[in-house]
Design an enzyme around this catalytic site. Sequence first.
Site, PDB file in Angstrom:
ATOM      1  N   LYS A  50      -9.051   5.135 -12.607  1.00 49.05           N
ATOM      2  CA  LYS A  50      -8.214   3.925 -12.616  1.00 49.05           C
ATOM      3  C   LYS A  50      -7.937   3.425 -11.206  1.00 49.05           C
ATOM      4  O   LYS A  50      -7.612   4.196 -10.323  1.00 49.05           O
ATOM      5  CB  LYS A  50      -6.883   4.222 -13.307  1.00 49.05           C
ATOM      6  CG  LYS A  50      -6.064   2.980 -13.485  1.00 49.05           C
ATOM      7  CD  LYS A  50      -4.704   3.240 -14.069  1.00 49.05           C
ATOM      8  CE  LYS A  50      -3.842   1.990 -13.894  1.00 49.05           C
ATOM      9  NZ  LYS A  50      -2.453   2.218 -14.248  1.00 49.05           N
ATOM     10  N   GLN A  51      -8.103   2.138 -11.057  1.00 51.91           N
ATOM     11  CA  GLN A  51      -7.735   1.479  -9.801  1.00 51.91           C
ATOM     12  C   GLN A  51      -6.506   0.640 -10.114  1.00 51.91           C
ATOM     13  O   GLN A  51      -6.585  -0.328 -10.867  1.00 51.91           O
ATOM     14  CB  GLN A  51      -8.911   0.583  -9.357  1.00 51.91           C
ATOM     15  CG  GLN A  51      -8.583  -0.479  -8.339  1.00 51.91           C
ATOM     16  CD  GLN A  51      -8.731   0.019  -6.914  1.00 51.91           C
ATOM     17  OE1 GLN A  51      -9.796   0.485  -6.536  1.00 51.91           O
ATOM     18  NE2 GLN A  51      -7.675  -0.082  -6.142  1.00 51.91           N
TER      19      GLN A  51
ATOM     20  N   ALA B 170      -2.472  -1.056  -8.786  1.00 50.64           N
ATOM     21  CA  ALA B 170      -1.878  -1.736  -7.640  1.00 50.64           C
ATOM     22  C   ALA B 170      -1.272  -0.735  -6.671  1.00 50.64           C
ATOM     23  O   ALA B 170      -1.183  -0.973  -5.474  1.00 50.64           O
ATOM     24  CB  ALA B 170      -0.806  -2.698  -8.128  1.00 50.64           C
TER      25      ALA B 170
ATOM     26  N   ARG C 153      -5.082   4.957  -6.698  1.00 47.99           N
ATOM     27  CA  ARG C 153      -6.293   5.194  -7.475  1.00 47.99           C
ATOM     28  C   ARG C 153      -6.205   6.559  -8.141  1.00 47.99           C
ATOM     29  O   ARG C 153      -5.579   7.476  -7.620  1.00 47.99           O
ATOM     30  CB  ARG C 153      -7.530   5.195  -6.577  1.00 47.99           C
ATOM     31  CG  ARG C 153      -7.847   3.848  -5.975  1.00 47.99           C
ATOM     32  CD  ARG C 153      -9.239   3.885  -5.344  1.00 47.99           C
ATOM     33  NE  ARG C 153      -9.437   2.718  -4.509  1.00 47.99           N
ATOM     34  CZ  ARG C 153      -9.291   2.716  -3.183  1.00 47.99           C
ATOM     35  NH1 ARG C 153      -8.979   3.830  -2.548  1.00 47.99           N
ATOM     36  NH2 ARG C 153      -9.477   1.615  -2.485  1.00 47.99           N
ATOM     37  N   VAL C 154      -6.899   6.676  -9.297  1.00 50.04           N
ATOM     38  CA  VAL C 154      -6.978   7.955  -9.992  1.00 50.04           C
ATOM     39  C   VAL C 154      -8.454   8.296 -10.148  1.00 50.04           C
ATOM     40  O   VAL C 154      -9.245   7.473 -10.633  1.00 50.04           O
ATOM     41  CB  VAL C 154      -6.286   7.864 -11.381  1.00 50.04           C
ATOM     42  CG1 VAL C 154      -6.376   9.194 -12.111  1.00 50.04           C
ATOM     43  CG2 VAL C 154      -4.823   7.443 -11.240  1.00 50.04           C
TER      44      VAL C 154
ATOM     45  N   LYS D 220      -4.822  11.920  -7.777  1.00 49.85           N
ATOM     46  CA  LYS D 220      -4.072  10.655  -7.709  1.00 49.85           C
ATOM     47  C   LYS D 220      -3.765  10.392  -6.258  1.00 49.85           C
ATOM     48  O   LYS D 220      -3.174  11.224  -5.585  1.00 49.85           O
ATOM     49  CB  LYS D 220      -2.757  10.802  -8.487  1.00 49.85           C
ATOM     50  CG  LYS D 220      -2.775  10.143  -9.831  1.00 49.85           C
ATOM     51  CD  LYS D 220      -1.453  10.283 -10.522  1.00 49.85           C
ATOM     52  CE  LYS D 220      -0.662   8.992 -10.439  1.00 49.85           C
ATOM     53  NZ  LYS D 220       0.485   9.022 -11.364  1.00 49.85           N
TER      54      LYS D 220
ATOM     55  N   ASP E 166       9.219   5.544 -16.535  1.00 55.60           N
ATOM     56  CA  ASP E 166       8.170   4.565 -16.854  1.00 55.60           C
ATOM     57  C   ASP E 166       7.518   4.964 -18.182  1.00 55.60           C
ATOM     58  O   ASP E 166       6.310   5.194 -18.262  1.00 55.60           O
ATOM     59  CB  ASP E 166       7.130   4.532 -15.724  1.00 55.60           C
ATOM     60  CG  ASP E 166       6.114   3.410 -15.887  1.00 55.60           C
ATOM     61  OD1 ASP E 166       6.383   2.470 -16.657  1.00 55.60           O
ATOM     62  OD2 ASP E 166       5.040   3.478 -15.258  1.00 55.60           O
TER      63      ASP E 166
HETATM   64  N1  LIG Z   1      -4.281  14.650 -16.001  1.00 59.84           N
HETATM   65  C1  LIG Z   1      -5.023  13.693 -16.534  1.00 59.84           C
HETATM   66  N2  LIG Z   1      -6.056  14.008 -17.353  1.00 59.84           N
HETATM   67  C2  LIG Z   1      -6.830  13.031 -17.897  1.00 59.84           C
HETATM   68  N3  LIG Z   1      -6.665  11.722 -17.638  1.00 59.84           N
HETATM   69  C3  LIG Z   1      -5.653  11.353 -16.829  1.00 59.84           C
HETATM   70  C4  LIG Z   1      -4.783  12.316 -16.232  1.00 59.84           C
HETATM   71  N4  LIG Z   1      -3.886  11.669 -15.450  1.00 59.84           N
HETATM   72  C5  LIG Z   1      -4.169  10.369 -15.552  1.00 59.84           C
HETATM   73  N5  LIG Z   1      -5.229  10.167 -16.383  1.00 59.84           N
HETATM   74  C6  LIG Z   1      -5.839   8.870 -16.720  1.00 59.84           C
HETATM   75  O1  LIG Z   1      -5.631   7.984 -15.644  1.00 59.84           O
HETATM   76  C7  LIG Z   1      -4.825   6.869 -16.064  1.00 59.84           C
HETATM   77  C8  LIG Z   1      -3.867   6.500 -14.948  1.00 59.84           C
HETATM   78  O2  LIG Z   1      -3.024   7.601 -14.649  1.00 59.84           O
HETATM   79  P1  LIG Z   1      -1.519   7.413 -14.207  1.00 59.84           P
HETATM   80  O3  LIG Z   1      -0.789   6.613 -15.255  1.00 59.84           O
HETATM   81  O4  LIG Z   1      -0.958   8.734 -13.851  1.00 59.84           O
HETATM   82  O5  LIG Z   1      -1.736   6.567 -12.888  1.00 59.84           O
HETATM   83  P2  LIG Z   1      -1.117   5.180 -12.428  1.00 59.84           P
HETATM   84  O6  LIG Z   1      -0.799   4.303 -13.585  1.00 59.84           O
HETATM   85  O7  LIG Z   1      -2.003   4.631 -11.358  1.00 59.84           O
HETATM   86  O8  LIG Z   1       0.188   5.754 -11.785  1.00 59.84           O
HETATM   87  P3  LIG Z   1       1.441   4.967 -11.217  1.00 59.84           P
HETATM   88  O9  LIG Z   1       2.010   4.163 -12.374  1.00 59.84           O
HETATM   89  O10 LIG Z   1       2.349   6.106 -10.806  1.00 59.84           O
HETATM   90  O11 LIG Z   1       0.947   4.120 -10.101  1.00 59.84           O
HETATM   91  C9  LIG Z   1      -4.145   7.349 -17.347  1.00 59.84           C
HETATM   92  O12 LIG Z   1      -3.816   6.284 -18.203  1.00 59.84           O
HETATM   93  C10 LIG Z   1      -5.185   8.265 -17.956  1.00 59.84           C
HETATM   94  O13 LIG Z   1      -6.145   7.511 -18.659  1.00 59.84           O
END
Ligand SMILES: Nc1ncnc2c1ncn2[C@@H]1O[C@H](COP(=O)(O)OP(=O)(O)OP(=O)(O)O)[C@@H](O)[C@H]1O
Length: 229
Positions: free
Chosen positions: A14-15, A17, A20-21, A34, A138
């Site tokens: 995920k990218q 705002a 990145r994940v 993350k 959240d």
């Molecule tokens: N531990 C995990 N295992 C598998 N998929 C995950 C995991 N953590 C996150 N993901 C995937 O990545 C997506 C984004 O993760 P997360 O919601 O933690 O990040 P984010 O929305 O960028 O965070 P933030 O809101 O703190 O900026 C999740 O919706 C999920 O699909």
Amino acid sequence: MDVDAEPKPDPLIKQGAEGRVYRIQFLGKDAVLKERFVKTYRHPELDARLTKERIRAEAKSIVRCKNAGICTPAVYSVDFSTNRIIMEYISNSETVSDYIYKLSDMSNEKHTEELKNVSAEMGRVIGKMHHNNIIHGDLTTSNILVQHIDNCWKLFLIDFGLSYTKSSDEDKAVDLYVLERALLSKHSDVSWFFDNFLTHYAGFNKSTERVVKKLSEVRSRGRKRTMVG
Ligand SMILES: Nc1ncnc2c1ncn2[C@@H]1O[C@H](COP(=O)(O)OP(=O)(O)OP(=O)(O)O)[C@@H](O)[C@H]1O
């Protein structure tokens, strides 16, 4: 905890705002990295402090949940110098949001029953989290993962960057209100989902029953705010 080996961040899950994940391999295990961005529009010192707070909050609440018997990904590593957190990859999972879309699209008796079970389990899991005084900050259906194993499934809570510890019914009720708003805007076709969630949340114990009473106050304040604009 410190990251000694520089992980190879690929592929991108995920990218956003805020950051990145990535899915990575960490010490031979499937993991998620993350990474939070530096915000150039914020004062550098304030930005560094806020980013650090969010990473610390995420790691702390994950550990607190785990100790309370709530499923969350295990934290493998936290590095404040690179704003990175590495955690267990929850395999065969999807967000509750995606699962609701899928099930409500196929809408038949079996799938409705499954949705009822998911909302009931969400009620029990969030009830347990609040009973342990963890406020998520959240709470949306995108921040809960459903892991499918054979014919069973398990819920995992994720994304604790805005979380904190507090015993106040008010804060817990606001957490529920955020979830209710998210469900209404994303999943209005299954309007009963939140009510069923709430029944099981309230049924967790006396403390969660109290929070549900508080929720009506939070709702009416929310409505007033919407009317005022
Ligand atoms: N531990 C995990 N295992 C598998 N998929 C995950 C995991 N953590 C996150 N993901 C995937 O990545 C997506 C984004 O993760 P997360 O919601 O933690 O990040 P984010 O929305 O960028 O965070 P933030 O809101 O703190 O900026 C999740 O919706 C999920 O699909």
